[in-house]
Scaffold this motif. Structure first.
Motif, mmCIF file in Angstrom:
data_model
loop_
_atom_site.group_PDB
_atom_site.id
_atom_site.type_symbol
_atom_site.label_atom_id
_atom_site.label_comp_id
_atom_site.label_asym_id
_atom_site.label_seq_id
_atom_site.Cartn_x
_atom_site.Cartn_y
_atom_site.Cartn_z
ATOM 1 N N SER A 262 47.027 87.696 -0.795
ATOM 2 C CA SER A 262 45.929 87.312 0.105
ATOM 3 C C SER A 262 44.559 87.413 -0.559
ATOM 4 O O SER A 262 43.715 86.553 -0.406
ATOM 5 C CB SER A 262 45.961 88.180 1.360
ATOM 6 N N GLU A 263 44.334 88.483 -1.273
ATOM 7 C CA GLU A 263 43.044 88.631 -1.961
ATOM 8 C C GLU A 263 43.350 88.905 -3.423
ATOM 9 O O GLU A 263 43.666 90.034 -3.785
ATOM 10 C CB GLU A 263 42.268 89.815 -1.385
ATOM 11 N N PRO A 264 43.273 87.908 -4.253
ATOM 12 C CA PRO A 264 43.725 88.059 -5.630
ATOM 13 C C PRO A 264 43.045 89.245 -6.338
ATOM 14 O O PRO A 264 41.840 89.410 -6.249
ATOM 15 C CB PRO A 264 43.340 86.736 -6.285
ATOM 16 N N ALA A 265 43.875 90.053 -6.968
ATOM 17 C CA ALA A 265 43.424 91.187 -7.786
ATOM 18 C C ALA A 265 42.696 92.276 -6.996
ATOM 19 O O ALA A 265 42.098 93.171 -7.577
ATOM 20 C CB ALA A 265 42.559 90.706 -8.946
ATOM 21 N N GLN A 266 42.746 92.216 -5.680
ATOM 22 C CA GLN A 266 42.066 93.237 -4.880
ATOM 23 C C GLN A 266 42.972 94.398 -4.526
ATOM 24 O O GLN A 266 42.508 95.470 -4.174
ATOM 25 C CB GLN A 266 41.494 92.635 -3.591
ATOM 26 N N TRP A 267 44.295 94.150 -4.587
ATOM 27 C CA TRP A 267 45.228 95.166 -4.118
ATOM 28 C C TRP A 267 46.042 95.756 -5.248
ATOM 29 O O TRP A 267 46.492 95.052 -6.137
ATOM 30 C CB TRP A 267 46.183 94.565 -3.077
ATOM 31 N N LEU A 268 46.243 97.044 -5.171
ATOM 32 C CA LEU A 268 47.042 97.723 -6.197
ATOM 33 C C LEU A 268 48.280 98.323 -5.534
ATOM 34 O O LEU A 268 48.159 99.105 -4.594
ATOM 35 C CB LEU A 268 46.231 98.843 -6.840
ATOM 36 N N PRO A 269 49.470 97.952 -6.030
ATOM 37 C CA PRO A 269 50.669 98.599 -5.489
ATOM 38 C C PRO A 269 50.694 100.079 -5.863
ATOM 39 O O PRO A 269 50.256 100.444 -6.951
ATOM 40 C CB PRO A 269 51.831 97.863 -6.167
ATOM 41 N N ILE A 270 51.190 100.891 -4.975
ATOM 42 C CA ILE A 270 51.414 102.290 -5.303
ATOM 43 C C ILE A 270 52.844 102.633 -4.890
ATOM 44 O O ILE A 270 53.232 102.435 -3.742
ATOM 45 C CB ILE A 270 50.348 103.227 -4.661
ATOM 46 N N ALA A 271 53.623 103.073 -5.868
ATOM 47 C CA ALA A 271 55.032 103.409 -5.595
ATOM 48 C C ALA A 271 55.119 104.918 -5.420
ATOM 49 O O ALA A 271 54.818 105.445 -4.354
ATOM 50 C CB ALA A 271 55.913 102.895 -6.724
ATOM 51 N N GLY A 272 55.480 105.648 -6.480
ATOM 52 C CA GLY A 272 55.519 107.117 -6.372
ATOM 53 C C GLY A 272 54.136 107.731 -6.424
ATOM 54 O O GLY A 272 53.917 108.856 -5.976
ATOM 55 N N GLY A 273 53.212 106.991 -6.997
ATOM 56 C CA GLY A 273 51.834 107.478 -7.074
ATOM 57 C C GLY A 273 51.584 108.481 -8.188
ATOM 58 O O GLY A 273 50.482 109.020 -8.308
ATOM 59 N N THR A 274 52.576 108.730 -9.042
ATOM 60 C CA THR A 274 52.384 109.802 -10.032
ATOM 61 C C THR A 274 51.453 109.398 -11.172
ATOM 62 O O THR A 274 50.990 110.251 -11.914
ATOM 63 C CB THR A 274 53.733 110.296 -10.596
ATOM 64 N N ASP A 275 51.209 108.131 -11.337
ATOM 65 C CA ASP A 275 50.137 107.706 -12.244
ATOM 66 C C ASP A 275 48.861 107.418 -11.461
ATOM 67 O O ASP A 275 47.780 107.856 -11.836
ATOM 68 C CB ASP A 275 50.546 106.446 -13.021
ATOM 69 N N VAL A 276 49.002 106.712 -10.352
ATOM 70 C CA VAL A 276 47.820 106.302 -9.576
ATOM 71 C C VAL A 276 47.041 107.524 -9.074
ATOM 72 O O VAL A 276 45.816 107.575 -9.166
ATOM 73 C CB VAL A 276 48.247 105.406 -8.386
ATOM 74 N N MET A 277 47.767 108.527 -8.584
ATOM 75 C CA MET A 277 47.063 109.669 -7.988
ATOM 76 C C MET A 277 46.361 110.543 -9.025
ATOM 77 O O MET A 277 45.416 111.254 -8.701
ATOM 78 C CB MET A 277 48.025 110.519 -7.148
ATOM 79 N N VAL A 278 46.847 110.471 -10.259
ATOM 80 C CA VAL A 278 46.163 111.215 -11.328
ATOM 81 C C VAL A 278 44.776 110.608 -11.556
ATOM 82 O O VAL A 278 43.771 111.308 -11.642
ATOM 83 C CB VAL A 278 47.008 111.221 -12.624
ATOM 84 N N LEU A 279 44.743 109.282 -11.570
ATOM 85 C CA LEU A 279 43.448 108.602 -11.722
ATOM 86 C C LEU A 279 42.553 108.873 -10.510
ATOM 87 O O LEU A 279 41.364 109.143 -10.633
ATOM 88 C CB LEU A 279 43.664 107.083 -11.822
ATOM 89 N N TYR A 280 43.168 108.792 -9.352
ATOM 90 C CA TYR A 280 42.429 109.011 -8.104
ATOM 91 C C TYR A 280 41.765 110.389 -8.121
ATOM 92 O O TYR A 280 40.566 110.536 -7.865
ATOM 93 C CB TYR A 280 43.401 108.890 -6.930
ATOM 94 N N SER A 281 42.566 111.379 -8.455
ATOM 95 C CA SER A 281 42.029 112.731 -8.343
ATOM 96 C C SER A 281 40.963 112.998 -9.403
ATOM 97 O O SER A 281 40.069 113.815 -9.207
ATOM 98 C CB SER A 281 43.181 113.734 -8.350
ATOM 99 N N ALA A 282 41.028 112.262 -10.524
ATOM 100 C CA ALA A 282 39.971 112.398 -11.533
ATOM 101 C C ALA A 282 38.753 111.538 -11.195
ATOM 102 O O ALA A 282 37.782 111.503 -11.941
ATOM 103 C CB ALA A 282 40.521 112.011 -12.905
ATOM 104 N N GLY A 283 38.815 110.835 -10.043
ATOM 105 C CA GLY A 283 37.686 109.982 -9.649
ATOM 106 C C GLY A 283 37.609 108.709 -10.483
ATOM 107 O O GLY A 283 36.559 108.103 -10.607
ATOM 108 N N LYS A 284 38.758 108.305 -11.090
ATOM 109 C CA LYS A 284 38.711 107.153 -11.998
ATOM 110 C C LYS A 284 39.510 105.958 -11.491
ATOM 111 O O LYS A 284 39.775 105.027 -12.237
ATOM 112 C CB LYS A 284 39.266 107.566 -13.359
ATOM 113 N N LEU A 285 39.916 105.993 -10.235
ATOM 114 C CA LEU A 285 40.701 104.870 -9.712
ATOM 115 C C LEU A 285 39.738 103.814 -9.170
ATOM 116 O O LEU A 285 39.082 104.027 -8.146
ATOM 117 C CB LEU A 285 41.665 105.344 -8.617
ATOM 118 N N THR A 286 39.638 102.703 -9.890
ATOM 119 C CA THR A 286 38.647 101.697 -9.499
ATOM 120 C C THR A 286 39.148 100.812 -8.363
ATOM 121 O O THR A 286 38.346 100.315 -7.583
ATOM 122 C CB THR A 286 38.255 100.824 -10.713
ATOM 123 N N ASN A 287 40.471 100.611 -8.278
ATOM 124 C CA ASN A 287 40.992 99.806 -7.163
ATOM 125 C C ASN A 287 40.843 100.576 -5.860
ATOM 126 O O ASN A 287 41.309 101.701 -5.754
ATOM 127 C CB ASN A 287 42.475 99.495 -7.358
#
Ligand SMILES: Cc1cc2nc3c(=O)[nH]c(=O)nc-3n(C[C@H](O)[C@H](O)[C@H](O)COP(=O)(O)OP(=O)(O)OC[C@H]3O[C@@H](n4cnc5c(N)ncnc54)[C@H](O)[C@@H]3O)c2cc1C
Lengths: 755, 292
Positions: free
Chosen positions: B25-50
């Motif tokens: 629906s919105e190209p490149a706007q959405w990021l899949p998150i499965a287990g989150g074990t990579d995504v949440m590391v970025l998130y918690s470091a304040g580095k998740l841009t999506n």
């Protein structure tokens, strides 16, 4: 009735139930009405002049409370020894991560963006990042010569000894910085009101250090500053001086906002900004006789203190006094110094200078053995301190210590001789090399030299009408067992069951100043005072005729009740009295450095994997003489934990520095060993007693940090034949030493074990 | 934690079509998150841009393992724990089961997924060398349809892949023809568990009549992408394992890898250890061949 076996029994930890069930309250479990959250804006460069501060767009700054150095009502420093460290940098910054501004906001997640929206312009100045750069003095960053402190210890006539030597053995040894890695990061809550002043609740080791720092920072009288220790999730020295900083910050924000403020660091901030173990360099030059006896020598010990003096002088002092190890030096000159660099100040960490200088000493002993052509066992045997001999500071060893026997037992426990032979045979083939190494050492308990005299500790005990006696000390529990051991001592002194004694939460408005919880002094020195204070309660009751010898807890309760009904309260205090035979000369650095030493021999067995160049510790024997074991489970826990931490120091924990900043400030990349990396740690005690400690106890908290690193590196040398003199010793270092010829373009043959 | 949860949006469609439609629906706007074990590391470091996340953890098609006579198909959101416990995976694809056992601790293995490891595209990822030697085939899916691509073509550069912004990895298919191979895996990290690899190896080999019939080697952490050692394999095939061949293999390995110095290790160390791991494998393969 006397209750037996409280001392020496593994009674349950006082706070154990609460910790296991999750009921224990740490600072981040606490919230006060209207509380704000605080955050710190830190320097991004190592050294420079602050030109301008911009508050960037995208943030509604009206929502934030902002504090700068101008808001400090008292003196802008963290009062400790020299008062040279500012609480907030105002004009100059001297290390990366130096606090410059403080921000507070009701919504915690809103802080990070604001911190990032502040940009600071600097005129940067040249910075120094190593001991060598600091010594060269190409620029002066502290005082007149970049030196926080010097010590000189002289015994006998070293200059005359060189010509009598059969061998002169030289060596240079290095140790790296190490992060304490307590589970709970630094954190505090502060409240301020004009009438009562400042109150701080925090994760800390030394309530009265924070108290003193806040008095200076706020220019308040003693009674208007209150510091309360919350349950503390580990410290290891890392919460000795730093809490004064974060407490000051939260309190400044609380004063300006008129609301309580919480600051709790996350792991990245805690690792990057707070203290670490001092990196060190030690040089030995030793005159040795033909048969391997030390005739004398020079030791030069230098530590990197970081940007401010903080505790460096005392860390240096302990390192200085331990530099000669557990050996007899007829002649010695020990020159030591703590130098400034533009890194965050290095600070207290278990062992406090001794692990650094003892690493050098114990590696050097193996070197001496090689040069002389005797075994590492024999060289130690020939040089051990004996009762009646004097240490490098000319302290006579009065206790009855037989290091020879201790060594012999450690060798038996580790099956040293048989292993040594077996490994030499096995190492001829295959892709693994095995080795075994020893370290013999000592650790002084209590404050160095005249320190205890200055501390002048005071301890209290108070009985309630319910017959429960409460121990009143500022000594903090942070996992090591303070609560439990001090209650055991009081119960034993009172002849009461352990359950009838409790301990007050350290709160400077309630407990007297029993000194900081550091230097392996709590069980031995504070414990002895607890014993006296508890006895005082008993004496008061017997003297007033309310209690007779051989009382039951019931009778004790009745007596307390009656006494309190007439007198209001039943309290007893005991103050430290320096033993008459302990003398120390601060000028000449000579005399009785410590009231007691604990002694130890450790044996490490390692495997070096030639495929990955990694070292694994396979077996570890830790044998120590500790005076008296007050609580076997806790004592063993101290040794096991200390050895594990020291294995990290030796083989894993590497602070990657860039321009004074820690680059690997995450547990992913700062590697501490985990359960699968640790060997069985086999702990054994000997108990010879100690007249200066409660029930004969000596301090043991720091001891296990001293021996493992040299024992392990001695074992690695035994395995590989390569002399490593620097820790942490990483696989990359082993690789470079074992395969210097390796060339990415042309690989030489190293094929083994192919059928 | 350095992120502000108020800045993020998480949607959990619970079915494949819903997730794919949202992605498209919105190209490149959405990021899949499965287990989150990579995504949440970025998130918690304040580095998740999506800022917009689609939960794909609860999509049935992504969670199943199907066994066919000639292949096994692993749903992209299968966790390491599931892989370790699966009978066929542990029997026939031991390199993958072993890699799963290396991947963080138990908690991480309960959340981390194979698809996440692939899409995250770290050159240090532990299961990717195994997928390379097993000739994995990926099924990628979007509202536009499905495509099957050989896994070896998936990574195009450091953290770059052929995955389109509207695509998900649906499954990973492994041919069932390696159960007779000798297999060897070794991870070299800074400690024995919970460590990012400095070098890791997955290797398969078969010896017949004293000579190497087939050999497959892949390494992690020695190049911008997980690396299959094609040239070295070619050079080894058909030859008898002897010291001179191992020397030649080591030289060839060095030509193929492109390690770097970083916060965890040095290029020189990685080079030497990569050679040593290949040497170790060949020595074991030789011993295996001699025993057979
Ligand atoms: C403590 C800890 C230890 C770890 N140890 C290791 C280790 O030893 N070895 C190792 O290799 N890794 C390790 N990791 C990394 C991580 O666990 C793995 O990479 C894991 O496989 C990621 O899977 P996930 O489902 O959690 O991915 P997520 O974090 O959910 O996603 C990762 C990336 O993949 C994308 N993605 C996920 N699924 C799909 C899909 N089906 N289609 C398209 N894109 C998708 C996401 O958009 C995101 O970009 C560790 C992580 C942690 C936190």
């Amino acid at each position: 009735m006397t209750v037996r076996h409280i001392i020496g029994a593994s009674v349950p930890r006082k706070e154990g139930w609460d910790k296991v069930t999750g009921a224990a309250r740490y600072v981040d479990d606490m919230a006060l009405p209207g509380m704000l959250h605080g955050a710190t804006v830190r320097s991004t460069i190592a050294r420079g002049k602050i030109k301008q501060i911009h508050f960037g767009p995208g943030v509604d700054w009206n929502e934030y409370v902002v504090v700068s150095a101008k808001d400090i009502p008292g003196k802008n420093c963290i009062a400790l020894i020299l008062d040279d460290q500012p609480c907030l940098a105002s004009e100059f910054v001297n290390h990366p991560e130096e606090p410059i501004l403080l921000l507070a906001h009701p919504d915690r997640p809103k802080l990070r963006k604001a911190v990032e929206a502040v940009s600071i312009e600097y005129d940067s100045l040249p910075a120094l990042h190593t001991i060598e750069e600091s010594e060269r003095q190409s620029t002066i960053i502290w005082g007149r010569d970049n030196t926080f402190k010097n010590f000189l210890v002289e015994k006998g006539d070293v200059d005359a000894i060189w010509k009598k030597a059969a061998h002169i053995v030289e060596g240079e040894y290095f140790t790296g910085a190490q992060e304490q890695l307590y589970i709970e990061n630094n954190g505090v809550i502060a409240a301020f009101d004009p009438k009562n002043g400042v109150t701080v609740w925090g994760s800390l080791q030394c309530p009265y250090y924070v108290h003193k720092a806040l008095i200076t920072l706020f220019a308040l009288p003693e009674e208007k500053v209150r510091v309360v220790q919350m349950e503390t999730g580990g410290a290891f020295g890392g919460k000795e001086e730093y809490p004064s900083m974060i407490a000051g910050h939260a309190a400044l924000l609380a004063m300006k906002s008129g609301r309580p403020v919480k600051i709790v660091y996350d792991r990245m901030e805690d690792m990057a900004a707070t203290t670490k173990r001092h990196p060190s360099r030690t040089r030995h030059r030793t005159a040795v006789s033909k048969d391997g006896r030390i005739l004398g020598g020079e030791i030069e010990f230098t530590i990197d203190g970081g940007a401010y003096a903080t505790l460096s002088s005392v860390v240096l002092s302990r390192g200085t006094i331990h530099a000669g190890g557990a050996y007899y030096w007829p002649n010695v000159r020990i020159r030591t110094k703590a130098v400034a660099t533009n890194a965050p100040p290095h600070g207290a960490f278990r062992g406090f200078g001794a692990p650094q200088s003892l690493f050098a000493m114990e590696r050097h002993m193996d070197r001496i053995a090689q040069v002389v052509g005797i075994s590492p066992v024999e060289v130690r045997r020939r040089n051990f301190l004996k009762s009646g001999q004097t240490t490098t500071t000319e302290q006579t060893i009065k206790e009855n210590i037989d290091l020879d026997r201790l060594l012999k037992r450690a060798l038996e426990l580790s099956d040293y001789a048989a292993k040594k032979k077996r490994f030499a045979e096995k190492n001829k083939a295959g892709t693994n090399r095995k080795g075994i190494g020893i370290a013999a050492f000592l650790h002084g308990a209590g404050f160095t030299g005249s320190g205890e005299r200055y501390l002048n500790s005071l301890v209290g005990a108070e009985a309630g009408a319910d017959g429960i006696v409460r121990v009143l000390v500022s000594s903090a529990e942070f996992g090591q067992g303070t609560n439990t051991v001090l209650c055991q001592i009081a119960a034993e002194a009172l002849g009461l069951p352990y359950e009838n004694v409790s301990i007050a939460q350290p709160d400077t408005s309630v407990v007297p100043n029993s000194g900081p919880t550091v230097a392996s002094r709590t069980a031995m020195i504070v414990g002895k005072l607890v014993q006296s204070a508890a006895r005082g309660i008993k004496e008061t009751l017997t003297k007033t005729g309310l209690l007779h010898e051989d009382y039951s807890p019931e009778q004790f309760r009745a007596a307390c009740k009656e006494y309190i009904a007439t007198h209001g309260a039943l309290k007893s205090y005991a103050r430290y009295e320096a033993p008459p035979d302990v003398f120390w000369d601060d000028e000449k650095y000579r005399g009785e450095a410590y009231a007691a030493f604990a002694w130890a021999v450790y044996v490490a067995e390692v495997t070096v994997d030639l495929t990955t160049y990694s070292v694994t510790v396979d077996d570890f024997v830790a044998l120590q003489e500790v005076g008296r074991v007050l609580h076997p489970v806790l004592a063993e826990g101290q040794i096991t934990g200390g050895v594990a931490q020291a294995i990290g120091f030796a083989l894993y924990e590497n602070v990657v520095w860039q321009d004074g900043r820690m680059m690997n400030n995450q547990m992913t990349n700062y590697i501490m060993p985990a359960s699968m990396d640790l060997p069985p740690i086999r702990v054994f005690f000997e108990e010879n007693g100690n007249v200066h400690g409660a029930h004969g106890a000596k301090g043991i908290g720091e001891l296990p940090m001293d021996g493992p690193a040299p024992a392990i590196l001695n074992a690695v040398e035994d395995a590989t034949g390569v002399r490593f003199c620097s820790i942490p010793l990483l696989p990359e270092d082993l690789f470079e030493a074992l395969r210097p010829e390796f060339n990415e373009q042309a690989v030489p043959s190293s094929v083994r074990g192919i059928a | 934690m350095r992120a502000d949860p108020a800045d993020y949006r998480l949607v959990s469609p619970g079915n494949l079509l819903g997730a794919l439609s949202l992605l498209a629906s919105e190209p490149a706007q959405w990021l899949p998150i499965a287990g989150g074990t990579d995504v949440m590391v970025l998130y918690s470091a304040g580095k998740l841009t999506n800022r917009n996340l689609i939960d794909i953890w609860n999509i049935p098609e992504l969670r199943q393992i199907e066994v066919f006579p000639d292949r096994i198909s692993i749903g992209a959101a299968c966790t390491y724990t599931v892989l370790r416990q699966h009978e066929i995976v542990s029997r026939e694809f031991s390199l993958l089961a072993t890699a799963a056992s290396w991947t963080g601790g138990i908690a991480n293995q309960n959340r981390g997924t194979l698809g996440g490891n692939i899409a995250n595209a770290s050159p240090a990822a532990d299961s990717l060398p195994a997928l390379l030697v097993y000739d994995a085939v990926l099924t990628l899916i979007s509202v536009r349809g499905e495509r099957r691509v050989p896994y070896r073509t998936f990574h195009t550069g450091y953290k770059q892949t052929i995955l389109a912004a509207d695509e998900l990895i649906l499954n990973i298919s492994l041919p069932r023809r390696f159960s007779k191979y000798f297999s060897h895996a070794r991870k070299v990290g800074a400690r024995n568990a919970q460590a990012i690899s400095k070098v890791c190896l997955a290797a398969l080999g078969q010896v017949a009549n004293g000579a190497i019939r087939d050999v497959r080697l892949a390494l992690g952490s020695v190049a911008p992408v997980p690396l299959r050692l094609n040239e070295t394999e070619k050079m080894l095939t058909g030859k008898e394992i002897e010291p001179s061949l191992i020397d030649a293999a080591r030289k060839s390995v060095l030509k193929e890898i492109r390690p770097i110095d970083d916060i965890r290790s040095t290029a020189r160390y990685r080079s030497a250890v990569a050679c040593n791991l290949v040497t170790e494998f060949l020595a074991k393969l030789a011993a295996e061949g001699a025993a057979a």
